[in-house]
Design an enzyme around this catalytic site. Structure first.
Site, PDB file in Angstrom:
ATOM      1  N   HIS A 180       0.774  -1.058   0.038  1.00 30.72           N
ATOM      2  CA  HIS A 180       0.044  -0.037   0.036  1.00 30.72           C
ATOM      3  C   HIS A 180       0.827   1.394  -0.028  1.00 30.72           C
ATOM      4  O   HIS A 180       0.414   2.475   0.451  1.00 30.72           O
ATOM      5  CB  HIS A 180      -0.923  -0.194   1.176  1.00 30.72           C
TER       6      HIS A 180
ATOM      7  N   CYS B  16       3.258  12.974  -7.488  1.00 34.02           N
ATOM      8  CA  CYS B  16       2.140  13.668  -8.268  1.00 34.02           C
ATOM      9  C   CYS B  16       1.684  12.703  -9.101  1.00 34.02           C
ATOM     10  O   CYS B  16       1.930  11.714  -9.620  1.00 34.02           O
ATOM     11  CB  CYS B  16       3.150  14.414  -9.319  1.00 34.02           C
TER      12      CYS B  16
ATOM     13  N   CYS C 226       2.182  13.518 -13.396  1.00 37.44           N
ATOM     14  CA  CYS C 226       3.404  13.036 -13.773  1.00 37.44           C
ATOM     15  C   CYS C 226       4.327  11.932 -13.130  1.00 37.44           C
ATOM     16  O   CYS C 226       5.317  11.500 -13.652  1.00 37.44           O
ATOM     17  CB  CYS C 226       4.326  14.149 -14.166  1.00 37.44           C
TER      18      CYS C 226
HETATM   19  P1  NAD Z   1      -7.217  -3.083  10.498  1.00 41.04           P
HETATM   20  O1  NAD Z   1      -7.335  -1.554  11.174  1.00 41.04           O
HETATM   21  O2  NAD Z   1      -8.505  -3.597   9.715  1.00 41.04           O
HETATM   22  O3  NAD Z   1      -7.203  -4.330  11.611  1.00 41.04           O
HETATM   23  C1  NAD Z   1      -6.163  -4.107  12.653  1.00 41.04           C
HETATM   24  C2  NAD Z   1      -6.379  -5.210  13.567  1.00 41.04           C
HETATM   25  O4  NAD Z   1      -5.181  -5.199  14.567  1.00 41.04           O
HETATM   26  C3  NAD Z   1      -7.591  -5.210  14.247  1.00 41.04           C
HETATM   27  O5  NAD Z   1      -8.305  -6.701  14.244  1.00 41.04           O
HETATM   28  C4  NAD Z   1      -7.101  -5.081  15.627  1.00 41.04           C
HETATM   29  O6  NAD Z   1      -7.726  -5.993  16.851  1.00 41.04           O
HETATM   30  C5  NAD Z   1      -5.836  -5.631  15.798  1.00 41.04           C
HETATM   31  N1  NAD Z   1      -4.802  -5.226  16.707  1.00 41.04           N
HETATM   32  C6  NAD Z   1      -4.731  -3.962  16.929  1.00 41.04           C
HETATM   33  N2  NAD Z   1      -3.547  -3.637  17.804  1.00 41.04           N
HETATM   34  C7  NAD Z   1      -3.309  -5.027  18.234  1.00 41.04           C
HETATM   35  C8  NAD Z   1      -2.287  -5.468  19.001  1.00 41.04           C
HETATM   36  N3  NAD Z   1      -1.481  -4.451  19.744  1.00 41.04           N
HETATM   37  N4  NAD Z   1      -2.352  -6.832  19.300  1.00 41.04           N
HETATM   38  C9  NAD Z   1      -3.151  -7.533  18.660  1.00 41.04           C
HETATM   39  N5  NAD Z   1      -3.995  -7.100  17.825  1.00 41.04           N
HETATM   40  C10 NAD Z   1      -4.221  -5.921  17.408  1.00 41.04           C
HETATM   41  O7  NAD Z   1      -5.891  -3.113   9.743  1.00 41.04           O
HETATM   42  P2  NAD Z   1      -5.678  -3.444   8.196  1.00 41.04           P
HETATM   43  O8  NAD Z   1      -6.114  -4.747   7.874  1.00 41.04           O
HETATM   44  O9  NAD Z   1      -4.075  -3.448   8.243  1.00 41.04           O
HETATM   45  O10 NAD Z   1      -6.398  -2.699   7.344  1.00 41.04           O
HETATM   46  C11 NAD Z   1      -6.193  -1.231   7.440  1.00 41.04           C
HETATM   47  C12 NAD Z   1      -5.537  -0.682   6.125  1.00 41.04           C
HETATM   48  O11 NAD Z   1      -5.168   0.644   6.460  1.00 41.04           O
HETATM   49  C13 NAD Z   1      -4.285  -1.193   5.534  1.00 41.04           C
HETATM   50  O12 NAD Z   1      -4.676  -1.413   4.286  1.00 41.04           O
HETATM   51  C14 NAD Z   1      -3.032  -0.279   5.814  1.00 41.04           C
HETATM   52  O13 NAD Z   1      -2.857  -0.075   4.373  1.00 41.04           O
HETATM   53  C15 NAD Z   1      -3.928   1.070   6.310  1.00 41.04           C
HETATM   54  N6  NAD Z   1      -3.340   1.563   7.622  1.00 41.04           N
HETATM   55  C16 NAD Z   1      -1.908   1.450   7.899  1.00 41.04           C
HETATM   56  C17 NAD Z   1      -1.665   2.010   9.136  1.00 41.04           C
HETATM   57  C18 NAD Z   1      -0.028   1.873   9.287  1.00 41.04           C
HETATM   58  O14 NAD Z   1       0.745   2.065   8.384  1.00 41.04           O
HETATM   59  N7  NAD Z   1       0.441   1.728  10.580  1.00 41.04           N
HETATM   60  C19 NAD Z   1      -2.316   2.330  10.142  1.00 41.04           C
HETATM   61  C20 NAD Z   1      -3.734   2.389   9.903  1.00 41.04           C
HETATM   62  C21 NAD Z   1      -4.022   1.865   8.627  1.00 41.04           C
END
Ligand code: NAD
Length: 258
Positions: free
Chosen positions: A127, A135, A138
């Site tokens: 991601h 951009c 471009c």
């Molecule tokens: P999500 O938010 O859908 O799910 C996160 C999961 O992790 C939840 O089920 C939660 O219960 C669990 N969780 C959180 N902290 C925890 C811990 N300390 N121990 C155990 N479990 C824990 O996340 P996703 O499936 O990665 O989807 C979110 C999308 O958003 C991704 O595609 C990502 O690109 C993006 N995102 C990235 C970041 C980052 O880079 N840190 C932050 C937020 C969202």
């Protein structure tokens, strides 16, 4: 958070101790202990504010200058700029040092695996990354710090300095296509895995979630580490329900033993 089931942990440890190619698929949950909120967990950005989902959608970002201005304002103070890797990221480094890490496929955009010391060549950022801007027209790619400085200097929606196009972080927004070579590589390493460990993800974002059934269909064992149920629990060989910072160091310690 509940304590992890010892029997299931030992089962996963024995799978890992015999593995040579481990793929770790990470989601936002691995970075919550570093102070970066996830989207769908109990304290997630979308759980607390369902309207925030709109700002993550590419069509709103491209069509509405107010959405872009709000995104740049929020980015100035993003938790990721001052975050440090936590025990979960460092546990993956232990796995790498034992020569069993085949790749980290991450949905995260925070760069914390590389900051923890994981070889950047092993990290597949499906991601994208917030550490660069790009951009939309471009493709000009720059350090995010350079673009954020323009926001700080008073430009609320900095346009591309080369072509005047709309600039965004070099991440994949919802509704935006993935980079084919990057997602193809994620699928390929998943096919090659003998164990796939999915960590801190609801496994509800596609196509990356397909790494899990793909690895399974090619004979890999699947271990899921997450505090809450995920969409793939039904096909996992082991589900470890618990805190990532607690479970991963035990799972990835040298030889797979505590
Ligand atoms: P999500 O938010 O859908 O799910 C996160 C999961 O992790 C939840 O089920 C939660 O219960 C669990 N969780 C959180 N902290 C925890 C811990 N300390 N121990 C155990 N479990 C824990 O996340 P996703 O499936 O990665 O989807 C979110 C999308 O958003 C991704 O595609 C990502 O690109 C993006 N995102 C990235 C970041 C980052 O880079 N840190 C932050 C937020 C969202």
């Amino acid at each position: 958070m509940e304590a992890v089931d010892r029997g299931q942990l030992e089962l996963a440890q024995s799978m890992l101790s015999g593995a040579q190619r481990v793929v770790v698929l990470t989601g936002a949950g691995i970075s919550t202990d570093s102070g970066i909120p996830d989207f769908r967990g109990p304290n997630g950005v979308w759980t607390k504010n369902p309207g925030a989902e709109k700002a993550s959608n590419i069509s709103y970002y491209l069509s509405d200058p107010d959405v872009r201005r709000a995104a740049w304002r929020a980015r100035l103070d993003a938790a990721a700029w001052s975050a440090s890797p936590n025990r979960g990221h460092l546990a993956i480094l232990d796995l790498e040092r034992s020569s069993r890490l085949h790749a980290v496929v991450t949905q995260n955009i925070d760069g914390l695996h590389q900051q923890a010391g994981t070889d950047p060549d092993l990290v597949i950022e499906v991601h994208g990354t917030i550490w660069f801007s790009r951009c939309w027209e471009c493709g000009d790619r720059r350090q995010m710090s350079e673009t954020l400085q323009r926001v700080r200097d008073g430009d609320p929606d900095p346009a591309c300095e080369l072509c005047g196009g709309i600039v965004k972080s070099d991440t994949i927004s919802f509704g935006q296509s993935l980079i084919p070579e990057v997602i193809d590589r994620a699928m390929r390493v998943s096919e090659e895995a003998d164990v796939l460990v999915a960590v801190g993800s609801t496994l509800s974002v596609y196509p990356v979630a397909n790494c899990v059934p793909l690895a399974k269909s090619r004979g890999a064992q699947v271990v899921i580490v997450n505090a809450e149920p995920t969409e793939m629990d039904g096909i996992a060989d082991v589900v470890l329900r618990g805190s990532i910072g607690d479970v991963l160091p035990q799972l990835f310690a040298q030889g797979g033993n505590t």
